[in-house]
Design an enzyme around this catalytic site. Sequence first.
Site, PDB file in Angstrom:
ATOM      1  N   TYR A 188      53.523-122.165   6.955  1.00  0.00           N
ATOM      2  CA  TYR A 188      54.626-121.685   6.577  1.00  0.00           C
ATOM      3  C   TYR A 188      56.093-122.707   6.468  1.00  0.00           C
ATOM      4  O   TYR A 188      55.499-123.714   6.352  1.00  0.00           O
ATOM      5  CB  TYR A 188      54.883-120.457   7.719  1.00  0.00           C
ATOM      6  CG  TYR A 188      56.185-119.561   7.274  1.00  0.00           C
ATOM      7  CD1 TYR A 188      56.119-118.810   6.189  1.00  0.00           C
ATOM      8  CD2 TYR A 188      57.237-119.264   8.307  1.00  0.00           C
ATOM      9  CE1 TYR A 188      57.229-118.000   6.032  1.00  0.00           C
ATOM     10  CE2 TYR A 188      58.209-118.306   8.182  1.00  0.00           C
ATOM     11  CZ  TYR A 188      58.179-117.756   6.677  1.00  0.00           C
ATOM     12  OH  TYR A 188      59.402-116.764   6.563  1.00  0.00           O
ATOM     13  N   ARG A 241      63.993-119.881  -6.823  1.00  0.00           N
ATOM     14  CA  ARG A 241      64.743-120.599  -5.660  1.00  0.00           C
ATOM     15  C   ARG A 241      63.835-120.513  -4.494  1.00  0.00           C
ATOM     16  O   ARG A 241      63.700-119.689  -3.826  1.00  0.00           O
ATOM     17  CB  ARG A 241      65.935-119.402  -5.533  1.00  0.00           C
ATOM     18  CG  ARG A 241      67.113-120.149  -4.599  1.00  0.00           C
ATOM     19  CD  ARG A 241      66.813-119.932  -3.235  1.00  0.00           C
ATOM     20  NE  ARG A 241      66.805-118.744  -2.523  1.00  0.00           N
ATOM     21  CZ  ARG A 241      66.090-118.113  -1.427  1.00  0.00           C
ATOM     22  NH1 ARG A 241      65.221-119.085  -0.954  1.00  0.00           N
ATOM     23  NH2 ARG A 241      66.063-117.121  -1.245  1.00  0.00           N
ATOM     24  N   LYS A 259      53.618-116.304   3.071  1.00  0.00           N
ATOM     25  CA  LYS A 259      54.177-115.005   3.376  1.00  0.00           C
ATOM     26  C   LYS A 259      52.978-113.878   4.180  1.00  0.00           C
ATOM     27  O   LYS A 259      52.988-113.218   4.965  1.00  0.00           O
ATOM     28  CB  LYS A 259      55.105-114.274   2.648  1.00  0.00           C
ATOM     29  CG  LYS A 259      56.544-115.101   2.374  1.00  0.00           C
ATOM     30  CD  LYS A 259      57.408-114.681   3.273  1.00  0.00           C
ATOM     31  CE  LYS A 259      58.526-115.879   3.399  1.00  0.00           C
ATOM     32  NZ  LYS A 259      59.761-115.757   4.154  1.00  0.00           N
ATOM     33  N   GLU A 331      60.392-112.379  -2.934  1.00  0.00           N
ATOM     34  CA  GLU A 331      60.720-113.145  -2.315  1.00  0.00           C
ATOM     35  C   GLU A 331      61.211-114.383  -3.198  1.00  0.00           C
ATOM     36  O   GLU A 331      60.577-114.873  -4.260  1.00  0.00           O
ATOM     37  CB  GLU A 331      59.339-113.829  -1.699  1.00  0.00           C
ATOM     38  CG  GLU A 331      59.401-114.622  -0.408  1.00  0.00           C
ATOM     39  CD  GLU A 331      60.120-114.193   0.699  1.00  0.00           C
ATOM     40  OE1 GLU A 331      59.659-113.185   1.222  1.00  0.00           O
ATOM     41  OE2 GLU A 331      61.233-114.952   1.221  1.00  0.00           O
ATOM     42  N   ASP A 332      62.211-115.203  -2.848  1.00  0.00           N
ATOM     43  CA  ASP A 332      62.749-116.267  -3.505  1.00  0.00           C
ATOM     44  C   ASP A 332      63.061-116.430  -4.872  1.00  0.00           C
ATOM     45  O   ASP A 332      62.620-117.322  -5.780  1.00  0.00           O
ATOM     46  CB  ASP A 332      61.634-117.675  -3.060  1.00  0.00           C
ATOM     47  CG  ASP A 332      61.891-117.897  -1.671  1.00  0.00           C
ATOM     48  OD1 ASP A 332      62.576-117.213  -0.791  1.00  0.00           O
ATOM     49  OD2 ASP A 332      61.130-119.047  -0.953  1.00  0.00           O
ATOM     50  N   ASP A 354      62.943-109.918   1.016  1.00  0.00           N
ATOM     51  CA  ASP A 354      62.970-110.609   2.363  1.00  0.00           C
ATOM     52  C   ASP A 354      64.077-111.480   2.463  1.00  0.00           C
ATOM     53  O   ASP A 354      64.665-111.658   3.449  1.00  0.00           O
ATOM     54  CB  ASP A 354      61.725-111.422   2.527  1.00  0.00           C
ATOM     55  CG  ASP A 354      61.261-112.036   3.710  1.00  0.00           C
ATOM     56  OD1 ASP A 354      61.570-111.338   4.746  1.00  0.00           O
ATOM     57  OD2 ASP A 354      60.826-112.840   3.729  1.00  0.00           O
ATOM     58  N   ASP A 355      64.676-112.201   1.277  1.00  0.00           N
ATOM     59  CA  ASP A 355      65.635-113.100   1.416  1.00  0.00           C
ATOM     60  C   ASP A 355      67.027-112.310   1.796  1.00  0.00           C
ATOM     61  O   ASP A 355      67.954-112.718   2.650  1.00  0.00           O
ATOM     62  CB  ASP A 355      65.779-113.814   0.308  1.00  0.00           C
ATOM     63  CG  ASP A 355      64.295-114.682   0.173  1.00  0.00           C
ATOM     64  OD1 ASP A 355      63.955-115.379   1.040  1.00  0.00           O
ATOM     65  OD2 ASP A 355      63.670-114.396  -0.900  1.00  0.00           O
ATOM     66  N   ASN A 496      66.371-123.395   4.724  1.00  0.00           N
ATOM     67  CA  ASN A 496      65.181-123.797   4.735  1.00  0.00           C
ATOM     68  C   ASN A 496      64.664-124.967   3.499  1.00  0.00           C
ATOM     69  O   ASN A 496      65.079-124.673   2.623  1.00  0.00           O
ATOM     70  CB  ASN A 496      64.059-122.852   4.752  1.00  0.00           C
ATOM     71  CG  ASN A 496      64.276-122.117   6.040  1.00  0.00           C
ATOM     72  OD1 ASN A 496      64.594-122.495   7.145  1.00  0.00           O
ATOM     73  ND2 ASN A 496      64.373-120.556   5.850  1.00  0.00           N
ATOM     74  N   ASN A 540      64.277-117.076  11.619  1.00  0.00           N
ATOM     75  CA  ASN A 540      63.440-117.021  10.593  1.00  0.00           C
ATOM     76  C   ASN A 540      62.829-115.438  10.295  1.00  0.00           C
ATOM     77  O   ASN A 540      62.512-114.660  11.167  1.00  0.00           O
ATOM     78  CB  ASN A 540      62.381-117.819  10.551  1.00  0.00           C
ATOM     79  CG  ASN A 540      61.690-118.077   9.249  1.00  0.00           C
ATOM     80  OD1 ASN A 540      61.086-117.100   8.800  1.00  0.00           O
ATOM     81  ND2 ASN A 540      61.785-119.368   8.575  1.00  0.00           N
TER      82      ASN A 540
HETATM   83  O1  LIG Z   1      60.700-118.690   3.852  1.00  0.00           O
HETATM   84  C1  LIG Z   1      61.364-118.821   5.108  1.00  0.00           C
HETATM   85  O2  LIG Z   1      61.090-119.691   5.960  1.00  0.00           O
HETATM   86  C2  LIG Z   1      62.688-117.902   5.011  1.00  0.00           C
HETATM   87  C3  LIG Z   1      63.039-117.605   3.543  1.00  0.00           C
HETATM   88  O3  LIG Z   1      62.643-116.488   3.232  1.00  0.00           O
HETATM   89  C4  LIG Z   1      63.621-118.474   2.724  1.00  0.00           C
HETATM   90  O4  LIG Z   1      64.199-119.524   3.210  1.00  0.00           O
HETATM   91  O5  LIG Z   1      63.587-118.440   1.563  1.00  0.00           O
HETATM   92 MG   LIG Z   2      62.348-116.459   1.053  1.00  0.00          MG
END
Ligand SMILES: O=C([O-])CC(=O)C(=O)O
Ligand SMILES: [Mg+2]
Length: 640
Positions: A188, A241, A259, A331-332, A354-355, A496, A540
């Site tokens: 991770y 992103r 994840k 996510e992202d 999640d973000d 991160n 986190n």
């Molecule tokens: O993935 C991770 O460590 C935390 C997160 O969702 C990000 O930074 O987008």
């Molecule tokens: Mg993320």
Amino acid sequence: MFSLNGTSFTNNSLSGVSRCLNQSSRRVSAPMVVVAAVNSNGKPGDGSVSVLVENALTESPAPVEMEVKSTVTGGVQDVYGEDSATEDQSITPWTLSVASGFSLLRNPHYNKGLAFSERERDTHYLRGLLPPVVISHDLQVKKMMNSIRKYDVPLQRYMAMMDLQEMNERLFYKLLIDNVEELLPIVYTPTVGEACQKYGSIFRRPQGLFISLKEKGKIHEVLKNWPEKKIQVIVVTDGERILGLGDLGCQGMGIPVGKLSLYTALGGIRPSACLPVTIDVGTNNENLLNDEFYIGLRQRRATGQEYSELLDEFMYAVKQNYGEKVLIQFEDFANHNAFDLLAKYGTSHLVFNDDIQGTASVVLAGLMAALNLVGGSLSEHTFLFLGAGEAGTGIAELIALEMSKQTGIPLEETRKKIWMVDSKGLIVKSRMEMLQHFKRPWAHDHEPVQELVNAVKSIKPTVLIGSSGAGRTFTKEVVQAMATFNEKPIIFALSNPTSQSECTAEEAYSWSEGRAIFASGSPFAPVEYNGKVYASGQANNAYIFPGFGLGLIISGAIRVHDDMLLVASEALADEVSQENFEKGLIYPPFSNIRKISAHIRAKVAAKAYELGLATRLPQPKDLVAYAESCMYSPAYRSYR
Ligand SMILES: O=C([O-])CC(=O)C(=O)O
Ligand SMILES: [Mg+2]
């Protein structure tokens, strides 16, 4: 055709085996899944079928493992690899796979490597395919850890872990669960960030579904190509992103894969219920477009209608294939899509960003815990964010909501305790016209301020939160300013991976003369300053999303509600012990994460029932015990 216990079956109605077992045994309670049925000699007419039954929810062996000896009147081995989608879906959750011999060793779900017992080697055609020694699961873990530790480069460790996941799934998860603090930074954040950057070169086997513009119009069928049918959680990215690393296009696949491995290891969702997805609409990353090893579509990102049509088709196909209750975790995604997707699908699907939401919940938990060290209630503090994107505004909104709940002060008012700086400076009313919609609630009355340090000096926050995706932006001057008007400045550097962290743990402690309460998104090793050791917490979202997700699943929730995020924060904050506080920690250690996840899960599920959003009835009496009983265990099954 073959027959079992006097009943005849065709190869593609093998699910009937399960029904037959269920009917013929009072000892097995549904829902159970037959995971292996092997004709022990492979010859029609005189063989036997041995069957292993397991709990469908957790993939752990059923209370009673059954061996059914029966006359086989037809070969069953040839059903191996048969598409279980052809099975009668009305009898779900029955599924069936059959593997033996060489194919058993090549199947990561069932392979046990050197841990196959003598008897299993006899009955499953493994003789000669393995060296003579039989070793325990624990010894396998020890051996793997030894070899992983021999690699100095984190990316090599990552690749070794991915190889293991492809080879022996249960060993992978046992390794991860037993060594979570050591291996989390490998599978991770932060190593997964580097893996995504180099994904094209290190790519070996697909670990999730790639859905690109080429698949437009066919997504329903594409989902059917995935070997697992009973999906409960999807993590999806479009790679725009990735962490704080920007647009990595199709190579963002490392994120959903990482994840979801935490969904299993930390949250206890069975691996076969997890589906990683990367939507590829192109990339605007010139380096990738010019990289001969790039694995994605070689075009600039599709936007507007073309983008939303693909996403629409995907979301619709997911519901068609897996039903209403599959959890879709975004996510992202880049800011400009993340908020819109959450708003658009939040009313029709079980979606969670999640973000925006997971990060918010974990940071709120850290703040609740930090109050034990600094004193005061949430609404007595003043917050300043660097970065007004998904994470920043998501956290801010949840803090404002919690303040409002605690004090009864309207949300519009509590928001005024929270300030934001973006790339153009402090977000103030005079910038309103030019602001993206998600930044507007944070535009307060103030003269324009360009630099973060000047905003810090003017606003005098007690809490400084970095969610900018831009590394080393909490300079010495910024941290020192925080330390001049706060005895214990709370400083969170959330971006991160490590390279993007707003400051390091060492900087936070040394520039604040050891007074900062510090947490970061990526892990930092303990720091020694003036002869004292400071261990910082990892704020986190991995603390929240696995437990949160299973809470939704076990309650059969159909929507995510902000109150669920608030209870998840409370549950996490409650897990910080006096001993942790004495060390200055505001998060519990990750080594307890499965227990923590079970508590989060129970609280989230309870909230789903309370809000009337749960569909799994009746509500279990003891939700914590129920949550724990539903957790996937990586213990090996015995194939008798
Ligand atoms: O993935 C991770 O460590 C935390 C997160 O969702 C990000 O930074 O987008
Ligand atoms: Mg993320």
